[in-house]
Design a protein around this motif. Structure first.
Motif, PDB file in Angstrom:
ATOM      1  N   THR A   1     -78.281 -89.013 -37.540  1.00 42.37           N
ATOM      2  CA  THR A   1     -78.702 -90.527 -36.697  1.00 42.37           C
ATOM      3  C   THR A   1     -77.661 -91.009 -36.064  1.00 42.37           C
ATOM      4  O   THR A   1     -76.650 -91.224 -36.518  1.00 42.37           O
ATOM      5  CB  THR A   1     -79.264 -91.384 -37.873  1.00 42.37           C
ATOM      6  OG1 THR A   1     -80.048 -90.665 -38.510  1.00 42.37           O
ATOM      7  CG2 THR A   1     -79.552 -92.508 -36.986  1.00 42.37           C
ATOM      8  N   PRO A   2     -77.858 -91.059 -34.734  1.00 43.83           N
ATOM      9  CA  PRO A   2     -78.891 -90.528 -33.945  1.00 43.83           C
ATOM     10  C   PRO A   2     -78.758 -89.224 -33.630  1.00 43.83           C
ATOM     11  O   PRO A   2     -77.668 -88.413 -33.876  1.00 43.83           O
ATOM     12  CB  PRO A   2     -78.856 -91.365 -32.609  1.00 43.83           C
ATOM     13  CG  PRO A   2     -77.426 -91.845 -32.353  1.00 43.83           C
ATOM     14  CD  PRO A   2     -77.093 -92.142 -33.742  1.00 43.83           C
ATOM     15  N   TRP A   3     -79.768 -88.443 -33.341  1.00 44.91           N
ATOM     16  CA  TRP A   3     -79.796 -87.066 -33.206  1.00 44.91           C
ATOM     17  C   TRP A   3     -78.974 -86.537 -32.337  1.00 44.91           C
ATOM     18  O   TRP A   3     -78.369 -85.334 -32.218  1.00 44.91           O
ATOM     19  CB  TRP A   3     -81.197 -86.592 -33.143  1.00 44.91           C
ATOM     20  CG  TRP A   3     -81.892 -86.912 -31.711  1.00 44.91           C
ATOM     21  CD1 TRP A   3     -82.788 -87.987 -31.506  1.00 44.91           C
ATOM     22  CD2 TRP A   3     -81.754 -86.235 -30.569  1.00 44.91           C
ATOM     23  NE1 TRP A   3     -82.909 -87.942 -30.034  1.00 44.91           N
ATOM     24  CE2 TRP A   3     -82.459 -86.846 -29.448  1.00 44.91           C
ATOM     25  CE3 TRP A   3     -80.999 -85.059 -30.143  1.00 44.91           C
ATOM     26  CZ2 TRP A   3     -82.709 -86.466 -28.183  1.00 44.91           C
ATOM     27  CZ3 TRP A   3     -81.157 -84.556 -28.793  1.00 44.91           C
ATOM     28  CH2 TRP A   3     -81.928 -85.103 -27.973  1.00 44.91           C
TER      29      TRP A   3
ATOM     30  N   ASP B   1     -84.365 -82.474 -30.322  1.00 43.71           N
ATOM     31  CA  ASP B   1     -84.355 -83.345 -31.494  1.00 43.71           C
ATOM     32  C   ASP B   1     -85.038 -82.802 -32.913  1.00 43.71           C
ATOM     33  O   ASP B   1     -84.708 -83.492 -33.957  1.00 43.71           O
ATOM     34  CB  ASP B   1     -84.645 -84.677 -31.321  1.00 43.71           C
ATOM     35  CG  ASP B   1     -86.333 -85.060 -30.895  1.00 43.71           C
ATOM     36  OD1 ASP B   1     -86.898 -83.768 -30.527  1.00 43.71           O
ATOM     37  OD2 ASP B   1     -86.964 -85.963 -31.017  1.00 43.71           O
TER      38      ASP B   1
END
Length: 548
Positions: free
Chosen positions: A382-384, A373
């Motif tokens: 987002t999200p990674w 990440d």
């Protein structure tokens, strides 16, 4: 004598884009640029005096009693070494330790010579890039933020020349082909009365893994409409370059790769486009980069590995495996895709739906614990762990090629990574293009166009970026439609030839249908185009071999 500073090592020099020049090249440029004992000489990236020493020797041979030259060098220890080398050669050198872009130009030099630093845009950033772009802008030239360091360097260095002065530089062959060099190409034609380019048939900077050209620009302050192009096998052949050919670009800012194409072949290709028989690839649709995961080892998985992790359909997306070795035929079929997965290739992309399944959540924790990440591409989304995804393309386009770029139909309907490009066909030609464009693209005119549209990289690899692919010459929609039945008739034979690695056999079959049987080219014209492609391809391969 003061104590010598500690010299830097090879990795540090490479980070600065400093690749020291073979002596025959430095001596050739120096002899060309310096014409009088009174010439004032500057090397704006003088390194350890690879150009300054032969400059001193050249000035002495022309009658200078106390030869001297000026230099700029960003690294103190290297500048110290350069001063000592010049002194040992019997001359003096005024070497300023500075970033060249921080040096205000004064028009006082008859000759500016050297080998500008070559830092790709990824490493050419921050204050250094800002200063470089400002220096070029002050000369009236806007340089892209995607440019490598040599491009603004050429512009800034020219500002140190007196009217009529001469610029002799070693430059990457990107000068001929990349889009960001367009302002530099135009500047050279508009600001020098005479231009010469010396091209090498083989690579002469093995440590840089880059092809180079020698730029000899004379008569600063005037302009020209033509350039002289010379070719030599290697650096030791510069003592007797050929007489050269006069060349006039259709657009000085456009690509100069046509300098490598015999006029007769270029005329044939241009005529086919003017007649509507051939057109740019972007007449069929758009070309886009593939998905950038940030860490392919984490995000792409084989079916077996996905099974071990317990990942299911809502966690995974089908994707063409990294690389393009499996895309050298006419299509990636569903059967072939399944076979790749069974062989252990990573044919699944981890891209879980929300809310995360238990298995996906566990795999996300594994990635976090491993620091995945923290990779740049992961940090900024987002999200990674949710990779941005384009629609599945109609065609794959191989962008790094030892022979020639290929189109392969995406019959499997899977997504693509950034190791290949995706071609998205316009609705009006989608069915025709999916079925026949990969086949029709295997013709000599398209192969020659790829050499002119793309750029050569270390190892003799031909790279085609999406913007360059847009101008790649393809059989037009009309021509493919007219010859559709004849193309279908040779499909299995072409597929068989490609499976055996017989590209030329496949091309000859397609040439017969599209170019010969259609009456678009005579046998002599087709031979001219084939010879031009063969010559350019062989030249690229030779330059890709390392020479000591």
């Amino acid at each position: 004598m003061t104590e010598a500073p500690v010299a830097d090592d090879t990795p540090l020099r490479k980070a600065r884009g400093a690749f020291f020049t073979p002596a025959p090249i430095a001596e050739f440029i120096t002899a060309w640029a310096i014409r009088s004992a009174a010439d004032r000489v500057l090397d704006p990236s003088c390194g350890d005096a690879a150009f300054l020493v032969p400059a001193i020797e050249r000035l002495r041979s022309l009658g200078a009693a106390r030869p001297s030259a000026e230099g700029v060098e960003i690294d103190g220890p290297t500048a110290y070494e350069a001063r000592n080398r010049v002194a040992a050669a019997g001359g003096t050198a005024g070497i300023r330790v500075s970033d060249f872009f921080d040096v205000e130009p004064v028009r006082e030099c008859e000759a500016v010579i050297g080998n500008p630093p070559y830092i790709r845009y990824q490493g050419f950033k921050g204050a250094m890039r800002a200063a470089a772009r400002l220096a070029a802008l002050q000369a009236g030239v806007s340089i892209s933020a995607l440019a490598s360091s040599w491009a603004p360097f050429v512009i800034h260095a020219s500002q140190f020349l007196v009217p009529g002065g001469r610029l002799g530089f070693v430059l990457p062959a990107e000068l001929l082909s990349v889009n960001y060099a367009a302002p530099v190409r135009r500047f050279l034609f508009e600001n020098f009365g005479s231009l010469e380019l010396v091209l090498f048939e083989r690579q002469v900077f093995a440590q840089a893994e880059a092809d180079v050209v020698l730029l000899l620009a004379e008569g600063f302050g005037s302009s020209t409409g033509t350039a002289t192009i010379r070719q030599v096998p290697g650096e030791r052949d510069l003592v007797s370059p050929d007489a050269g050919l006069r060349w006039r670009p259709a657009d000085p800012g456009g690509k100069w790769t046509t300098v490598l194409v015999p006029a007769a072949a270029a005329e044939v290709s241009a005529r086919l486009i003017d007649s509507g028989g051939f057109a740019r690839l972007d007449s069929w649709g758009s070309t886009r980069l593939g998905t950038v995961t940030g860490n392919n080892r984490y995000f792409t998985l084989s079916p077996a590995r996905a099974g071990e992790l317990g990942l299911g359909g809502r966690d995974l997306v089908p994707v063409s495996p990294a690389g393009s070795a499996h895309l050298r035929g006419l299509e990636l079929s569903g059967e072939r895709f399944l076979s790749l997965g069974a062989q252990g290739e990573s044919t699944w992309l981890f891209r879980p739906d929300e809310p995360l399944s238990r298995a996906a959540a566990a795999y996300v924790r594994t990635g976090h614990d491993a620091g995945v990440d923290q990779a740049y591409k992961c940090r900024v989304r987002t999200p990674w762990y949710r990779v941005p995804l384009l629609d599945a393309p109609d065609l794959f386009l191989t962008c790094m090629n030892a022979d020639t770029p290929r189109l392969a139909a995406n019959a499997a309907g899977v997504h693509h990574l950034n190791s290949v490009h995706g071609v998205y066909l316009d609705e009006r030609v989608r069915l025709l293009g999916r079925e026949l464009l990969p086949l029709a693209s295997l013709n000599s005119v398209t192969l020659l166009s790829a050499e002119m549209s793309g750029r050569s990289y270390g190892g003799g690899i031909l790279k085609l970026e999406p913007g360059e692919a847009a101008s790649w010459a393809m059989p037009s929609c009309g021509l493919v439609a007219d010859r559709a039945d004849a193309l279908r008739a040779i499909r299995s034979e072409v597929s068989h030839a490609l499976a055996k690695g017989e590209l030329l056999g496949a091309v000859h079959l397609v040439d017969g249908i599209l170019l010969s049987d259609s009456g678009m080219l005579t046998d002599a014209e087709l031979a001219t185009v084939r010879d031009a492609w063969s010559s350019m391809s062989a030249r690229r391969a030779r330059r890709g071999r390392r020479h000591g």
